[in-house]
Design an enzyme around this catalytic site. Structure first.
Site, short mmCIF file in Angstrom:
data_model
loop_
_atom_site.label_atom_id
_atom_site.label_comp_id
_atom_site.label_asym_id
_atom_site.label_seq_id
_atom_site.Cartn_x
_atom_site.Cartn_y
_atom_site.Cartn_z
CD GLU A 1 -3.06 -1.16 2.10
OE1 GLU A 1 -2.98 -0.43 3.11
OE2 GLU A 1 -4.04 -1.90 1.86
CD GLU B 1 -4.62 -10.69 -6.30
OE1 GLU B 1 -4.03 -9.74 -5.74
OE2 GLU B 1 -5.84 -10.91 -6.15
CB CYS C 1 -5.52 -8.76 -9.89
SG CYS C 1 -4.63 -7.67 -8.76
N1 THU Z 1 -5.95 -6.33 -2.64
C1 THU Z 1 -5.11 -7.27 -3.18
O1 THU Z 1 -3.92 -7.35 -2.84
N2 THU Z 1 -5.63 -8.10 -4.12
C2 THU Z 1 -6.91 -8.07 -4.58
O2 THU Z 1 -7.24 -8.72 -5.55
C3 THU Z 1 -7.89 -7.25 -3.87
C4 THU Z 1 -7.33 -6.17 -3.03
C5 THU Z 1 -5.40 -5.41 -1.64
C6 THU Z 1 -5.27 -3.99 -2.10
C7 THU Z 1 -5.32 -3.23 -0.79
O3 THU Z 1 -4.00 -3.18 -0.26
C8 THU Z 1 -6.16 -4.13 0.13
O4 THU Z 1 -6.23 -5.39 -0.51
C9 THU Z 1 -7.56 -3.61 0.36
O5 THU Z 1 -8.21 -3.35 -0.83
#
Ligand code: THU
Length: 154
Positions: free
Chosen positions: A57, A68, A107
């Site tokens: 993040e 992903e 993704c």
């Molecule tokens: N997130 C992922 O890593 N993969 C996904 O397919 C859905 C969302 C993460 C992004 C963010 O850091 C957190 O989950 C909340 O949305």
């Protein structure tokens, strides 16, 4: 292997279990101080190597990178572009997720590109943290009528 219904960890093949275990471990490397939603992903390359990553993040929230896509970028840097499967699993501030964590739209788009260039569909395995709700799908089912390299023919 049943598709489209919830499975449990014990129903999975050895490699599916290994991929989910790897994704779950990778969630511990997540940098998610804002959402506190810790996602891990594990790619299985066409020659049987497992490559993991987690979400990263940013204080400029939109700059966040999902687990992903991080895994695809990491694999690419390591010289791998052809994959058989990906597993995704998340942990939350409370500890575990009750529901399986499916890949987001961005993704799915990147997974679709990978599957197009490797000329084979990619299995997508996603689960809740306890792994008693596991979904086995594939990228063609998750992104029907996808836009890919073939769409750019002029
Ligand atoms: N997130 C992922 O890593 N993969 C996904 O397919 C859905 C969302 C993460 C992004 C963010 O850091 C957190 O989950 C909340 O949305």
């Amino acid at each position: 292997m049943k598709r489209g219904t919830y499975l449990r960890y014990a129903d999975l093949t050895k490699i599916q279990r290994k991929l989910l275990d790897s994704a779950k471990d990778a969630a511990d490397t997540s940098y998610a101080p804002y959402s506190k939603f810790y996602v891990g992903a594990a790619l299985l390359t066409s020659n049987g190597k497992i490559i993991t990553a987690s979400n990263v993040e940013n204080s400029a929230y939109g700059s966040t990178l999902c687990a992903e896509r991080s895994a695809i970028v990491r694999a690419n840097a390591m010289g791998y572009r052809s994959f058989k499967a990906i597993a995704i699993i998340a942990k939350s501030a409370k500890g575990g997720t009750k529901e399986p964590t499916a890949p987001c739209g961005a993704c799915r788009q990147m997974l679709y590109e990978s599957s197009c260039i490797s000329k084979s569909s990619m299995e997508v395995i996603f689960s809740n943290t306890r792994m008693d709700k596991v979904v086995i799908s594939d990228i063609d089912a998750l992104l029907p009528f996808g836009f890919g390299p073939e769409s750019l023919t002029k």
